[in-house]
Motif scaffolding. Structure first.
Motif, mmCIF file in Angstrom:
data_model
loop_
_atom_site.group_PDB
_atom_site.id
_atom_site.type_symbol
_atom_site.label_atom_id
_atom_site.label_comp_id
_atom_site.label_asym_id
_atom_site.label_seq_id
_atom_site.Cartn_x
_atom_site.Cartn_y
_atom_site.Cartn_z
ATOM 1 N N ARG A 214 -79.520 18.638 -17.047
ATOM 2 C CA ARG A 214 -79.291 19.850 -16.669
ATOM 3 C C ARG A 214 -78.024 20.411 -16.292
ATOM 4 N NH1 ARG A 214 -82.133 20.498 -12.043
ATOM 5 N NH2 ARG A 214 -82.725 18.178 -12.022
ATOM 6 N N PRO A 215 -77.175 20.704 -17.334
ATOM 7 C CA PRO A 215 -75.452 21.037 -16.768
ATOM 8 C C PRO A 215 -75.397 21.960 -16.130
ATOM 9 C CG PRO A 215 -75.971 21.411 -19.114
ATOM 10 C CD PRO A 215 -77.395 20.981 -18.716
ATOM 11 N N VAL A 216 -76.462 23.269 -15.859
ATOM 12 C CA VAL A 216 -76.091 24.118 -15.082
ATOM 13 C C VAL A 216 -76.349 23.738 -13.578
ATOM 14 C CG1 VAL A 216 -76.933 26.481 -14.217
ATOM 15 C CG2 VAL A 216 -76.718 26.104 -16.811
ATOM 16 N N ASP A 217 -77.325 22.907 -13.359
ATOM 17 C CA ASP A 217 -77.706 22.604 -12.106
ATOM 18 C C ASP A 217 -76.600 21.472 -11.620
ATOM 19 O OD1 ASP A 217 -79.881 24.020 -12.275
ATOM 20 O OD2 ASP A 217 -81.549 22.641 -12.516
ATOM 21 N N LEU A 218 -76.287 20.783 -12.561
ATOM 22 C CA LEU A 218 -75.048 19.631 -12.172
ATOM 23 C C LEU A 218 -73.922 20.439 -11.797
ATOM 24 C CD1 LEU A 218 -74.084 16.747 -12.270
ATOM 25 C CD2 LEU A 218 -73.373 17.126 -14.621
ATOM 26 N N LEU A 219 -73.572 21.593 -12.397
ATOM 27 C CA LEU A 219 -72.239 22.475 -11.992
ATOM 28 C C LEU A 219 -72.469 22.886 -10.642
ATOM 29 C CD1 LEU A 219 -69.520 23.357 -12.689
ATOM 30 C CD2 LEU A 219 -70.610 25.410 -13.942
ATOM 31 N N LEU A 220 -73.877 23.513 -10.591
ATOM 32 C CA LEU A 220 -74.162 24.190 -9.228
ATOM 33 C C LEU A 220 -74.087 23.250 -8.004
ATOM 34 C CD1 LEU A 220 -77.142 26.408 -10.257
ATOM 35 C CD2 LEU A 220 -74.748 27.290 -9.297
ATOM 36 N N SER A 221 -74.336 21.807 -8.423
ATOM 37 C CA SER A 221 -74.465 20.752 -7.237
ATOM 38 C C SER A 221 -72.950 20.496 -6.857
ATOM 39 C CB SER A 221 -75.337 19.537 -7.729
ATOM 40 O OG SER A 221 -76.470 19.826 -8.177
ATOM 41 N N LEU A 222 -72.109 20.376 -8.031
ATOM 42 C CA LEU A 222 -70.852 20.001 -7.703
ATOM 43 C C LEU A 222 -70.215 21.254 -6.728
ATOM 44 C CD1 LEU A 222 -69.757 18.475 -11.118
ATOM 45 C CD2 LEU A 222 -70.131 17.338 -8.885
ATOM 46 N N MET A 223 -70.516 22.425 -7.484
ATOM 47 C CA MET A 223 -69.916 23.499 -6.466
ATOM 48 C C MET A 223 -70.339 23.601 -5.143
ATOM 49 S SD MET A 223 -70.155 26.462 -9.719
ATOM 50 C CE MET A 223 -69.360 27.727 -8.604
ATOM 51 N N LEU A 224 -71.601 23.224 -4.816
ATOM 52 C CA LEU A 224 -72.228 23.267 -3.569
ATOM 53 C C LEU A 224 -71.490 22.301 -2.634
ATOM 54 C CD1 LEU A 224 -76.024 23.609 -4.245
ATOM 55 C CD2 LEU A 224 -74.635 25.251 -3.028
ATOM 56 N N LEU A 225 -71.296 21.058 -3.394
ATOM 57 C CA LEU A 225 -70.351 19.987 -2.535
ATOM 58 C C LEU A 225 -69.041 20.401 -2.383
ATOM 59 C CD1 LEU A 225 -71.132 16.905 -4.663
ATOM 60 C CD2 LEU A 225 -71.895 17.152 -2.236
ATOM 61 N N GLY A 226 -68.357 21.305 -3.351
ATOM 62 C CA GLY A 226 -67.198 21.892 -2.928
ATOM 63 C C GLY A 226 -67.319 22.813 -1.690
ATOM 64 N N ALA A 227 -68.272 23.564 -1.588
ATOM 65 C CA ALA A 227 -68.379 24.516 -0.542
ATOM 66 C C ALA A 227 -68.737 23.816 0.888
ATOM 67 C CB ALA A 227 -69.675 25.497 -0.892
ATOM 68 N N MET A 228 -69.502 22.713 0.621
ATOM 69 C CA MET A 228 -69.727 21.876 1.896
ATOM 70 C C MET A 228 -68.370 21.279 2.504
ATOM 71 S SD MET A 228 -72.920 19.662 0.918
ATOM 72 C CE MET A 228 -73.044 18.650 2.426
ATOM 73 N N ALA A 229 -67.524 21.101 1.581
ATOM 74 C CA ALA A 229 -66.269 20.424 2.067
ATOM 75 C C ALA A 229 -65.293 21.254 2.730
ATOM 76 C CB ALA A 229 -65.507 19.722 0.895
ATOM 77 N N PHE A 230 -65.296 22.626 2.057
ATOM 78 C CA PHE A 230 -64.555 23.885 2.630
ATOM 79 C C PHE A 230 -65.234 24.094 4.119
ATOM 80 C CE2 PHE A 230 -63.103 28.394 2.127
ATOM 81 C CZ PHE A 230 -61.806 28.105 2.340
ATOM 82 N N THR A 231 -66.491 24.262 4.042
ATOM 83 C CA THR A 231 -67.257 24.653 5.251
ATOM 84 C C THR A 231 -66.808 23.627 6.485
ATOM 85 O OG1 THR A 231 -69.262 25.364 4.259
ATOM 86 C CG2 THR A 231 -69.362 24.770 6.356
ATOM 87 N N VAL A 232 -66.633 22.233 6.236
ATOM 88 C CA VAL A 232 -66.270 21.509 7.302
ATOM 89 C C VAL A 232 -65.008 21.430 7.554
ATOM 90 C CG1 VAL A 232 -65.760 18.917 7.788
ATOM 91 C CG2 VAL A 232 -68.062 19.608 6.550
ATOM 92 N N PHE A 233 -63.958 21.863 6.761
ATOM 93 C CA PHE A 233 -62.625 21.822 6.931
ATOM 94 C C PHE A 233 -62.364 22.986 7.604
ATOM 95 C CE2 PHE A 233 -58.609 23.779 5.584
ATOM 96 C CZ PHE A 233 -57.618 22.830 6.146
ATOM 97 N N ARG A 234 -62.982 24.263 7.453
ATOM 98 C CA ARG A 234 -62.790 25.620 8.309
ATOM 99 C C ARG A 234 -63.143 25.309 9.720
ATOM 100 N NH1 ARG A 234 -62.844 30.976 4.830
ATOM 101 N NH2 ARG A 234 -64.943 30.418 4.405
ATOM 102 N N GLY A 235 -64.411 24.635 9.592
ATOM 103 C CA GLY A 235 -64.896 24.403 10.912
ATOM 104 C C GLY A 235 -64.244 23.463 11.776
#
Length: 376
Positions: A214-235
Motif C-alpha cells: 500500500r504505497p500511499v499508506d507507506l508514504l503517509l507512515s513515513l511522513m508521520l514519522l517525520g512529523a513526530m521527529a519535528f514535534t520532538v525537536f521543536r518541543g
C-alpha cells in the motif's frame, strides 16, 4: 413559508460589528465588569433570538444553538482582525483597552481571521445540512478539533505569556468557548458514522494487503514519522534545550518560538504532549486493519493541526510580531515549507481515511455488505 435557518443566522451574525461599534461609543460600557456583563447579555440575547427563530420547528438538533451562537462571535473576531490590520477602525478600541488586550497580538489576529472566515463558513454549512436532514458529522469533527485546539493554545498562552499580568474579567468569557466545544465533540463522537456500502470480500481483500503493498499508506507512515521527529525537536527547543542544534534553530530559523506572548511555546508543548502520541497511534492504525476509530480521530486531529499551524505560521510572519521574533527573510522558505508540511500531513491522512475507508472497517461475515449507510 419560513426562510432557510442558515439565512437567518447569516443575517443575524453581521449585527456583531454594530454591537461593538455601539459599545465603543458608550462610556458607561467601557469598564471591565460592564464589558463582561454586556458580552454575556448580548450572547444571551442571541440565544433567545435563535430560540424564537426555530420555535415552529420540531426536534431541533441541540448543536444548532452552538453553531448559530458561535457564528455570531465569529464576526466579532473578524472585526478585531480587520481593525488590527488597519482595514477598519472605531470598533474594538474599548475592548482591547479594558477587555482583552491580548487580542492585539499577531497570534490572536490570525486566530480571529480563522474564526471569521473558516469557522463561520463551517457553521453556515453545517446548519444548512442539519436542516436539510443531511449528514454533517465529519464536518463537525473537523470544526471541533479546530475550535478546541484554538482554545487550548489561546487560554494558557494568555495566562503564561506577557499578557498574564493584565488579565481582565472579560477574559473569562473564553471558558464556555472551551467547555461547549468539548461537549459538542462528545456528542458528535457518540453519533453513528455514515459509511459507504462495501462488500465484505472487498474489505477482507484490502485488509490482507501489507503496508509495503500500500504505497500511499507507506508514504503517509513515513511522513508521520517525520512529523513526530519535528514535534520532538521543536518541543525540546521551547524547553530551552542546550544542544547547539536547538540554539541555532531558535535564534536563526524560528525566533518566534521565544516570543514572550506565550502562544508559540504553548503550541509546541501541546504538540509534544498530545499530537506526538496521536501521530504514533495513527502509524499503528495504518499498519493494523480494522481500526475504525481512525475515521473519526484523523478528522478531529486534522482540524486541530491546520488551525494551530495557521495561527503559528501567520503569527511568526505578521507585522504585529516584533521584528526580532519574526522569521528571518533568508530563512523564510524553509520555515514556511516545514510548517505547511506539518499541517498538510494530517489533512492528507484524513482524506485517505475518508475516501478509502475499507482498510479501517470492522470485518464482517463473508458475502455480506459492511455497515449500511447510517446517519451521522
Amino acid at each position: 413559508m419560513w426562510p432557510p435557518v442558515e439565512l437567518l443566522v447569516f443575517l443575524l451574525s453581521p449585527l456583531a460589528p454594530g454591537v461593538l461599534y455601539t459599545m465603543n461609543n458608550v462610556p458607561l460600557l467601557q469598564e471591565p465588569l460592564p464589558i463582561l456583563g454586556m458580552g454575556m447579555f448580548v450572547l444571551g440575547s442571541v440565544v433567545l433570538l435563535l430560540l424564537l427563530t426555530v420555535r415552529h420547528r420540531k426536534n431541533v438538533d441541540p448543536l444548532f444553538y452552538v453553531f448559530a451562537a458561535f457564528s455570531f462571535t465569529c464576526l466579532v473576531g473578524l472585526t478585531n482582525a480587520l481593525e488590527q490590520d488597519g482595514y477598519i477602525s472605531g470598533f474594538m478600541g474599548f475592548y482591547l483597552k479594558k477587555g482583552e488586550p491580548h487580542l492585539k497580538s499577531a497570534y490572536a489576529v490570525m486566530m480571529c481571521y480563522w474564526e471569521g472566515v473558516v469557522h463561520f463558513l463551517l457553521f453556515l454549512t453545517m446548519i444548512h445540512r442539519m436542516f436539510s436532514e443531511k449528514s454533517y458529522r465529519s464536518m463537525g469533527l473537523l470544526w471541533a478539533g479546530s475550535f478546541i485546539a484554538q482554545q487550548l493554545v489561546f487560554i494558557p498562552g494568555v495566562a503564561i505569556g506577557k499578557y498574564g499580568s493584565n488579565i481582565r474579567p472579560a477574559f473569562w468569557r473564553n471558558t464556555p468557548f472551551l467547555l461547549v466545544p468539548i461537549w459538542a465533540a462528545s456528542v458528535l463522537f457518540s453519533r453513528p458514522r455514515e459509511m459507504p456500502i462495501i462488500t465484505a470480500d472487498k474489505v477482507a481483500a484490502e485488509q490482507q494487503r501489507g503496508l509495503l503493498s500500500r504505497p500511499v499508506d507507506l508514504l503517509l507512515s513515513l511522513m508521520l514519522l517525520g512529523a513526530m521527529a519535528f514535534t520532538v525537536f521543536r518541543g525540546f527547543v521551547v524547553m530551552d534545550c542546550p544542544l547547539d542544534y536547538c540554539f541555532t534553530y531558535i535564534y536563526q530559523y524560528e525566533p518566534y518560538l521565544k516570543d514572550p506572548v506565550g502562544f508559540p511555546k504553548v503550541t509546541m508543548l501541546l504538540y509534544l504532549f498530545y499530537a506526538l502520541p496521536l501521530l504514533a497511534v495513527f502509524i499503528y492504525g495504518l499498519r493494523t486493519p480494522g481500526c475504525s476509530w481512525m475515521l473519526d480521530w484523523t478528522l478531529f486531529f486534522a482540524g486541530a493541526v491546520i488551525q494551530t499551524q495557521w495561527c503559528h505560521l501567520g503569527g511568526s510572519l505578521h507585522s504585529r510580531t516584533p521584528f526580532t521574533y519574526r522569521v528571518p527573510t533568508d530563512k523564510w522558505w524553509p520555515i514556511f515549507t516545514l510548517n505547511v508540511l506539518y499541517a498538510v500531513v494530517p489533512a492528507l491522512l484524513a482524506l485517505r481515511c475518508h475516501f478509502s475507508p475499507a482498510y479501517f472497517m470492522k470485518a464482517v461475515p463473508k458475502g455480506q455488505t459492511s455497515n449500511d449507510k447510517k446517519k451521522k
